[in-house]
Design an enzyme around this catalytic site. Structure first.
Site, PDB file in Angstrom:
ATOM      1  N   LEU A  32       0.840  -1.189   0.000  1.00 46.22           N
ATOM      2  CA  LEU A  32       0.000   0.000   0.000  1.00 46.22           C
ATOM      3  C   LEU A  32       0.887   1.254   0.000  1.00 46.22           C
ATOM      4  CD1 LEU A  32      -2.935  -0.895   2.411  1.00 46.22           C
ATOM      5  CD2 LEU A  32      -2.419  -1.680   0.086  1.00 46.22           C
ATOM      6  N   ARG A  43       2.219  14.845   6.417  1.00 43.66           N
ATOM      7  CA  ARG A  43       3.102  15.306   7.503  1.00 43.66           C
ATOM      8  C   ARG A  43       4.581  15.322   7.113  1.00 43.66           C
ATOM      9  NH1 ARG A  43       1.052  11.581  12.238  1.00 43.66           N
ATOM     10  NH2 ARG A  43       0.032  10.488  10.514  1.00 43.66           N
ATOM     11  N   ASN A  84      56.501  10.142 -12.533  1.00 42.35           N
ATOM     12  CA  ASN A  84      56.317  11.199 -11.557  1.00 42.35           C
ATOM     13  C   ASN A  84      55.653  12.383 -12.247  1.00 42.35           C
ATOM     14  OD1 ASN A  84      56.707  13.427  -9.742  1.00 42.35           O
ATOM     15  ND2 ASN A  84      58.155  12.107  -8.653  1.00 42.35           N
ATOM     16  N   ASN A 106      42.605  18.103 -21.749  1.00 45.08           N
ATOM     17  CA  ASN A 106      41.946  17.003 -22.469  1.00 45.08           C
ATOM     18  C   ASN A 106      40.760  17.463 -23.298  1.00 45.08           C
ATOM     19  OD1 ASN A 106      40.573  17.630 -20.081  1.00 45.08           O
ATOM     20  ND2 ASN A 106      39.626  15.611 -20.002  1.00 45.08           N
ATOM     21  N   TYR A 107      40.411  18.727 -23.204  1.00 47.12           N
ATOM     22  CA  TYR A 107      39.152  19.185 -23.801  1.00 47.12           C
ATOM     23  C   TYR A 107      39.404  20.432 -24.628  1.00 47.12           C
ATOM     24  CZ  TYR A 107      34.156  20.451 -23.863  1.00 47.12           C
ATOM     25  OH  TYR A 107      32.874  20.749 -24.238  1.00 47.12           O
ATOM     26  N   ARG A 125      59.077  26.419 -22.999  1.00 43.55           N
ATOM     27  CA  ARG A 125      58.733  27.598 -22.201  1.00 43.55           C
ATOM     28  C   ARG A 125      59.624  28.746 -22.631  1.00 43.55           C
ATOM     29  NH1 ARG A 125      61.584  24.472 -17.391  1.00 43.55           N
ATOM     30  NH2 ARG A 125      63.706  25.225 -17.686  1.00 43.55           N
TER      31      ARG A 125
HETATM   32  C1  UD1 Z   1      -3.586   1.228  10.047  1.00 45.67           C
HETATM   33  C2  UD1 Z   1      -4.438   0.108  10.633  1.00 45.67           C
HETATM   34  C3  UD1 Z   1      -4.181   0.019  12.134  1.00 45.67           C
HETATM   35  C4  UD1 Z   1      -2.706  -0.173  12.395  1.00 45.67           C
HETATM   36  C5  UD1 Z   1      -1.882   0.906  11.705  1.00 45.67           C
HETATM   37  C6  UD1 Z   1      -0.426   0.596  11.810  1.00 45.67           C
HETATM   38  C7  UD1 Z   1      -6.444   0.007   9.278  1.00 45.67           C
HETATM   39  C8  UD1 Z   1      -7.872   0.366   9.170  1.00 45.67           C
HETATM   40  N1  UD1 Z   1      -5.829   0.384  10.361  1.00 45.67           N
HETATM   41  O1  UD1 Z   1      -4.067   2.417  10.648  1.00 45.67           O
HETATM   42  O2  UD1 Z   1      -4.915  -1.044  12.688  1.00 45.67           O
HETATM   43  O3  UD1 Z   1      -2.467  -0.154  13.790  1.00 45.67           O
HETATM   44  O4  UD1 Z   1      -2.212   1.001  10.318  1.00 45.67           O
HETATM   45  O5  UD1 Z   1       0.302   1.695  11.307  1.00 45.67           O
HETATM   46  O6  UD1 Z   1      -5.930  -0.653   8.402  1.00 45.67           O
HETATM   47  N2  UD1 Z   1      -3.358   3.579   2.549  1.00 45.67           N
HETATM   48  C9  UD1 Z   1      -3.656   3.506   1.217  1.00 45.67           C
HETATM   49  N3  UD1 Z   1      -4.917   3.772   0.802  1.00 45.67           N
HETATM   50  C10 UD1 Z   1      -5.904   4.083   1.670  1.00 45.67           C
HETATM   51  C11 UD1 Z   1      -5.584   4.141   3.038  1.00 45.67           C
HETATM   52  C12 UD1 Z   1      -4.313   3.879   3.458  1.00 45.67           C
HETATM   53  O7  UD1 Z   1      -2.784   3.246   0.384  1.00 45.67           O
HETATM   54  O8  UD1 Z   1      -7.027   4.289   1.223  1.00 45.67           O
HETATM   55  C13 UD1 Z   1      -1.985   3.315   2.991  1.00 45.67           C
HETATM   56  C14 UD1 Z   1      -1.373   4.575   3.578  1.00 45.67           C
HETATM   57  O9  UD1 Z   1      -0.638   5.258   2.621  1.00 45.67           O
HETATM   58  C15 UD1 Z   1      -0.463   4.025   4.662  1.00 45.67           C
HETATM   59  C16 UD1 Z   1      -1.131   2.723   5.069  1.00 45.67           C
HETATM   60  O10 UD1 Z   1      -2.017   2.382   4.028  1.00 45.67           O
HETATM   61  O11 UD1 Z   1       0.794   3.710   4.192  1.00 45.67           O
HETATM   62  C17 UD1 Z   1      -1.845   2.795   6.390  1.00 45.67           C
HETATM   63  O12 UD1 Z   1      -2.877   3.750   6.282  1.00 45.67           O
HETATM   64  P1  UD1 Z   1      -3.259   4.700   7.453  1.00 45.67           P
HETATM   65  O13 UD1 Z   1      -4.415   5.486   7.059  1.00 45.67           O
HETATM   66  O14 UD1 Z   1      -2.058   5.432   7.928  1.00 45.67           O
HETATM   67  O15 UD1 Z   1      -3.716   3.649   8.558  1.00 45.67           O
HETATM   68  P2  UD1 Z   1      -3.729   3.887  10.087  1.00 45.67           P
HETATM   69  O16 UD1 Z   1      -4.878   4.756  10.412  1.00 45.67           O
HETATM   70  O17 UD1 Z   1      -2.409   4.283  10.575  1.00 45.67           O
END
Ligand code: UD1
Ligand code: CA
Length: 454
Positions: A8, A15, A375, A384-385, A438
């Site tokens: 994912l 942030r 040496n 060179n250029y 020279r």
């Molecule tokens: C998620 C978990 C939580 C866990 C935590 C650990 C769920 C609902 N919750 O929460 O239980 O403790 O991770 O860090 O799964 N992402 C996508 N598409 C989306 C949503 C998220 O690609 O639609 C990716 C985000 O970029 C991120 C990761 O999934 O890398 C986690 O998503 P995030 O929304 O941060 O989940 P948490 O609320 O932290």
């Protein structure tokens, strides 16, 4: 049985305060998502799927040319929704391992363990006990200690908030089960998202055994949300690299002040001073000393060589018992034979410097082929250029190039030849000849200094 890894990487990572998608920020010089892919590849020749959304084009471009399938999640509707986007590309009889592009350091062993659980027909879940579980999904167990659900922080009761065991998000289960469960997810929860974590309760209800395992270290499951967390993981990663260097035979003046951004192979009895950066593919032979503030990038350093302080090596090959620096810059294509010396404020590029030859001070050697025991005096420049083309300078064995000479390439200086200091050499110097090019010195006794006009 095949394994499909779903990574994912669609979230914005706001942030990070960055134009670069979060998963492309680097740990140890390598994008976080690349760490995940590389570790996942070692799991039973897995097929890799990356779910992209925010900054999709940049992530695609970064991973261009790799054997990766992309699934676009146009709108981030939750982790369950994200995994669902990849499922059309996953074969129905496969095992699925879910990973995160912003959790870079999960080990291949942990991944393999989860996959093995899923391949046996169970549900592999990676959990961790945290002193401060704030924000994480809590692992809910029944009286017999079986995992029965994951409750997100925002949906949790006060009793559930007291649970220290949390969900890392990383899990493995069969594709067929996922294809059954994912369409059943609902977004009726505190965040209005399709939670991947809701499949845990579905599995428990169906009597699927949920086997929770824990990582060897917390850093393995540490996600990066901001640059402070990025720096924390970077330090941990670098300390492990430093430990590996030490375990394999290098003494480090300070393990906290050596950074590895690539792969190092090494011999024994190496000594490395503070603030050294090793990048790309680096080989360091036995009995090598690297003094402080050196950058060694994609280079090989032979046994017994000393790289003195503040030197930069890039795509260079340095043989045995050489002396480099301080303040040397070896650019791509530099090859030093055994016992060659390149000293301070010397720049080399596409330069072959033969055994025992010395280029000790304030010199530029580019596109040059220098024989043995030559040496090259201080302040020598290979021209060179010509503004359009690069040309070669060839210097034979045992030649002596006097200080402050310009060698206008293409040009040859023969073996045993001598070039007088301050010469501009434009024509071949044959073996053993002396070339002086020279202005002749003129001394005038009648000279009188000007006097100030009144
Ligand atoms: C998620 C978990 C939580 C866990 C935590 C650990 C769920 C609902 N919750 O929460 O239980 O403790 O991770 O860090 O799964 N992402 C996508 N598409 C989306 C949503 C998220 O690609 O639609 C990716 C985000 O970029 C991120 C990761 O999934 O890398 C986690 O998503 P995030 O929304 O941060 O989940 P948490 O609320 O932290
Ligand atoms: Ca998160």
């Amino acid at each position: 049985m095949s394994v499909d890894v779903v990574i994912l990487a669609a979230g914005q990572g706001s942030r990070m305060k960055s134009a670069l998608p979060k998963v492309l920020h680097a740990v140890g010089g390598k994008p976080m998502v690349q760490h995940v892919i590389d570790n996942a590849r070692s799991t039973d020749d897995a097929s890799v799927h990356v779910v992209i959304g925010h900054g999709a084009e940049k992530v695609r471009a970064q991973l261009d040319g790799q054997d990766v399938q992309f699934a676009l999640q146009a709108e981030q509707l939750g982790t369950g929704h994200a995994v669902a986007q990849a499922m059309p590309g996953v074969s129905a009889d496969s095992t699925v391992l879910v990973l995160y592009g912003d959790v870079p350091l999960t080990s291949a062993e942990t991944m393999q363990e989860l996959v093995s659980i899923a391949e046996a027909g169970d549900f592999g879940l990676l959990t961790v006990d945290l002193q401060d579980p704030t924000g994480y999904g809590r692992i809910v167990r029944d009286d017999s200690d079986n995992v029965v659900a994951i409750v997100e922080h925002k949906d949790a009761s006060p009793e559930q908030l007291a649970i220290a065991e949390v969900n890392t998000g990383i899990l493995a289960v069969s594709a067929s089960k996922l294809n059954d469960w994912l369409p059943q997810l609902s977004s009726e929860n505190a965040q209005g998202e399709y939670y991947l974590t809701d499949i845990i309760a579905m599995a428990a209800k169906q009597g699927v055994a949920i086997k929770a395992i824990q990582p060897e270290t917390e850093q393995e499951v540490q996600g990066v949300n901001n640059r402070v967390q990025l720096a924390e993981l970077e330090r941990w990663f670098q300390l492990r690299n430093a430990e590996e260097l030490m375990v394999n035979g290098a003494t480090l003046a300070d393990p906290a002040r050596v950074d590895v951004r690539g792969t190092v192979t090494q011999g024994n009895d190496i000594w490395i001073d503070v603030n050294v950066v090793l990048e790309g593919d680096v080989h360091i032979g036995s009995n090598v000393r690297i003094e402080s503030n050196c950058v060694i990038r994609n280079s090989r350093i032979g046994d017994g060589t000393v790289i003195k302080a503040n030197s930069l090596l890039e795509d260079a090959v340095v043989a045995e018992n050489c002396d480099v620096g301080p303040y040397a810059r070896l650019r791509p294509g530099t090859e030093l034979a055994n016992k060659a010396k390149v000293g301070n404020f010397v720049e080399t590029k596409k330069a072959i410097i033969g055994e025992g030859s010395k280029v000790n001070h304030l010199t530029y050697v580019g596109d040059a082929n220098i024989g043995k025991n030559v040496n090259v005096g201080a302040g020598t420049i290979t021209c060179n250029y010509d503004g359009v083309n690069k040309s070669l300078t060839e210097i034979g064995d045992g030649a002596f190039i006097g200080s402050n000479s310009s060698l206008v390439a293409p040009v040859k200086v023969g073996a045993g030849a001598t070039v007088g200091a301050g010469s501009t050499i434009t024509k071949t110097v044959e073996d053993d000849q002396l070339a002086v090019a020279r202005g002749k010195q003129t001394n005038l006794s009648s000279w009188q200094r000007p006097v100030k006009k009144s």
